[in-house]
Motif scaffolding. Structure first.
Motif, mmCIF file in Angstrom:
data_model
loop_
_atom_site.group_PDB
_atom_site.id
_atom_site.type_symbol
_atom_site.label_atom_id
_atom_site.label_comp_id
_atom_site.label_asym_id
_atom_site.label_seq_id
_atom_site.Cartn_x
_atom_site.Cartn_y
_atom_site.Cartn_z
ATOM 1 N N GLY A 27 0.728 -1.283 -0.045
ATOM 2 C CA GLY A 27 -0.113 -0.043 -0.059
ATOM 3 C C GLY A 27 0.858 1.179 -0.020
ATOM 4 O O GLY A 27 0.441 2.043 -0.786
ATOM 5 N N LEU A 28 1.780 1.274 0.782
ATOM 6 C CA LEU A 28 2.787 2.393 0.775
ATOM 7 C C LEU A 28 3.475 2.597 -0.609
ATOM 8 O O LEU A 28 3.534 3.897 -1.145
ATOM 9 N N LEU A 29 4.007 1.665 -1.061
ATOM 10 C CA LEU A 29 4.584 1.649 -2.304
ATOM 11 C C LEU A 29 3.487 2.073 -3.492
ATOM 12 O O LEU A 29 4.089 3.104 -4.409
ATOM 13 N N ILE A 30 2.411 1.476 -3.601
ATOM 14 C CA ILE A 30 1.463 2.154 -4.415
ATOM 15 C C ILE A 30 1.233 3.579 -4.266
ATOM 16 O O ILE A 30 1.152 4.373 -5.422
ATOM 17 N N ASP A 31 1.042 4.036 -2.970
ATOM 18 C CA ASP A 31 0.758 5.419 -2.786
ATOM 19 C C ASP A 31 1.760 6.416 -3.209
ATOM 20 O O ASP A 31 1.778 7.285 -3.900
ATOM 21 N N ALA A 32 2.963 5.762 -2.941
ATOM 22 C CA ALA A 32 4.446 6.584 -3.383
ATOM 23 C C ALA A 32 4.454 6.584 -4.770
ATOM 24 O O ALA A 32 4.742 7.713 -5.398
ATOM 25 N N ALA A 33 4.043 5.509 -5.382
ATOM 26 C CA ALA A 33 4.203 5.580 -7.079
ATOM 27 C C ALA A 33 3.226 6.475 -7.485
ATOM 28 O O ALA A 33 3.341 6.891 -8.475
ATOM 29 N N SER A 34 2.111 6.580 -6.934
ATOM 30 C CA SER A 34 0.916 7.534 -7.520
ATOM 31 C C SER A 34 1.315 8.919 -7.151
ATOM 32 O O SER A 34 0.790 9.844 -7.915
ATOM 33 N N LYS A 35 2.182 9.211 -6.340
ATOM 34 C CA LYS A 35 2.901 10.774 -6.125
ATOM 35 C C LYS A 35 4.285 10.923 -6.556
ATOM 36 O O LYS A 35 4.494 12.011 -6.834
ATOM 37 N N ASP A 36 5.066 9.995 -6.948
ATOM 38 C CA ASP A 36 6.318 10.270 -7.561
ATOM 39 C C ASP A 36 6.631 9.349 -8.613
ATOM 40 O O ASP A 36 6.638 8.058 -8.475
ATOM 41 N N LYS A 37 7.322 10.156 -9.444
ATOM 42 C CA LYS A 37 7.646 9.138 -10.757
ATOM 43 C C LYS A 37 8.714 8.001 -10.593
ATOM 44 O O LYS A 37 8.913 7.110 -11.043
ATOM 45 N N ARG A 38 9.592 8.253 -9.614
ATOM 46 C CA ARG A 38 10.711 7.342 -9.220
ATOM 47 C C ARG A 38 10.084 6.188 -8.750
ATOM 48 O O ARG A 38 10.489 4.955 -9.459
ATOM 49 N N PHE A 39 9.141 6.063 -7.762
ATOM 50 C CA PHE A 39 8.448 4.906 -7.408
ATOM 51 C C PHE A 39 7.518 4.277 -8.384
ATOM 52 O O PHE A 39 7.401 3.111 -8.542
ATOM 53 N N ALA A 40 6.883 5.066 -9.288
ATOM 54 C CA ALA A 40 6.270 4.649 -10.408
ATOM 55 C C ALA A 40 7.018 3.771 -11.205
ATOM 56 O O ALA A 40 6.585 2.766 -11.796
ATOM 57 N N GLY A 41 8.278 4.250 -11.500
ATOM 58 C CA GLY A 41 9.083 3.343 -12.384
ATOM 59 C C GLY A 41 9.354 2.050 -11.727
ATOM 60 O O GLY A 41 9.501 1.018 -12.348
ATOM 61 N N ILE A 42 9.412 2.022 -10.152
ATOM 62 C CA ILE A 42 9.773 0.772 -9.298
ATOM 63 C C ILE A 42 8.878 0.050 -9.630
ATOM 64 O O ILE A 42 8.927 -1.231 -10.086
ATOM 65 N N VAL A 43 7.452 0.381 -9.391
ATOM 66 C CA VAL A 43 6.402 -0.476 -9.539
ATOM 67 C C VAL A 43 6.224 -1.110 -10.892
ATOM 68 O O VAL A 43 5.952 -2.268 -10.962
ATOM 69 N N SER A 44 6.445 -0.443 -12.060
ATOM 70 C CA SER A 44 6.221 -0.690 -13.486
ATOM 71 C C SER A 44 7.200 -1.980 -13.667
ATOM 72 O O SER A 44 7.170 -2.960 -13.975
ATOM 73 N N GLU A 45 8.657 -1.591 -13.012
ATOM 74 C CA GLU A 45 9.623 -2.454 -13.053
ATOM 75 C C GLU A 45 9.353 -4.022 -12.401
ATOM 76 O O GLU A 45 9.447 -5.005 -13.005
ATOM 77 N N LEU A 46 8.725 -3.964 -11.434
ATOM 78 C CA LEU A 46 8.436 -4.951 -10.458
ATOM 79 C C LEU A 46 7.375 -5.958 -11.198
ATOM 80 O O LEU A 46 7.191 -6.709 -11.230
ATOM 81 N N THR A 47 6.371 -4.997 -11.427
ATOM 82 C CA THR A 47 5.303 -5.747 -12.216
ATOM 83 C C THR A 47 5.637 -6.520 -13.431
ATOM 84 O O THR A 47 5.018 -7.401 -13.937
ATOM 85 N N HIS A 48 6.640 -5.687 -14.081
ATOM 86 C CA HIS A 48 7.169 -6.735 -15.403
ATOM 87 C C HIS A 48 7.952 -8.031 -14.784
ATOM 88 O O HIS A 48 7.922 -8.550 -15.985
ATOM 89 N N ARG A 49 8.426 -7.971 -13.896
ATOM 90 C CA ARG A 49 9.276 -9.117 -13.290
ATOM 91 C C ARG A 49 8.237 -10.083 -13.063
ATOM 92 O O ARG A 49 8.845 -11.345 -12.732
ATOM 93 N N ILE A 50 6.962 -9.953 -12.692
ATOM 94 C CA ILE A 50 6.258 -11.282 -12.472
ATOM 95 C C ILE A 50 6.242 -12.210 -13.441
ATOM 96 O O ILE A 50 5.937 -11.958 -14.518
ATOM 97 N N SER A 51 6.419 -13.497 -12.950
ATOM 98 C CA SER A 51 6.651 -14.481 -13.950
ATOM 99 C C SER A 51 5.579 -15.298 -13.962
ATOM 100 O O SER A 51 5.146 -16.185 -14.902
ATOM 101 N N ARG A 52 4.943 -15.565 -12.700
ATOM 102 C CA ARG A 52 3.840 -16.620 -12.765
ATOM 103 C C ARG A 52 2.687 -15.944 -13.226
ATOM 104 O O ARG A 52 2.247 -14.985 -12.823
ATOM 105 N N ASP A 53 1.678 -16.773 -14.039
ATOM 106 C CA ASP A 53 0.625 -16.278 -14.666
ATOM 107 C C ASP A 53 -0.356 -15.895 -13.210
ATOM 108 O O ASP A 53 -1.112 -14.943 -13.595
ATOM 109 N N GLN A 54 -0.380 -16.808 -12.535
ATOM 110 C CA GLN A 54 -1.405 -16.565 -11.295
ATOM 111 C C GLN A 54 -1.097 -15.492 -10.488
ATOM 112 O O GLN A 54 -2.019 -14.715 -10.190
#
Length: 89
Positions: A47-74
């Motif tokens: 929740g903190l990371l999502i909140d920070a990402a919605s306010k700061d482009k640096r964190f948005a980039g981190i969230v984007s990178e992390l979601t692209h690393r998800i390997s399992r379909d589920q």
């Protein structure tokens, strides 16, 4: 001291078995509490990371990178079509 009887040995074994069962139950409760706290920490940090990402482009980039690393379909499925709050502006 008198020699142990079959009955006294069985009673002692029963007490040992009961003590082992109580110990196993306590260990299971400790493990469950540890998992519960771990899950709570993950939810809070997420929740903190999502909140920070919605306010700061640096964190948005981190969230984007992390979601692209998800390997399992589920694990990826909940993120299909998801955007950060404030990203759709």
């Amino acid at each position: 001291m008198a020699a142990p009887t079959r009955e006294s040995i069985e009673q002692a074994q029963k007490r040992v078995d009961q003590a082992k069962a109580r110990l196993a139950a306590l260990n299971a409760r400790i493990a469950a509490e540890g998992r519960r706290l771990d899950t709570r920490r993950k939810i809070i940090l997420g929740g903190l990371l999502i909140d920070a990402a919605s306010k700061d482009k640096r964190f948005a980039g981190i969230v984007s990178e992390l979601t692209h690393r998800i390997s399992r379909d589920q694990d990826r499925k909940p993120f299909d079509g998801w955007t950060l709050p404030g990203e759709d502006r």
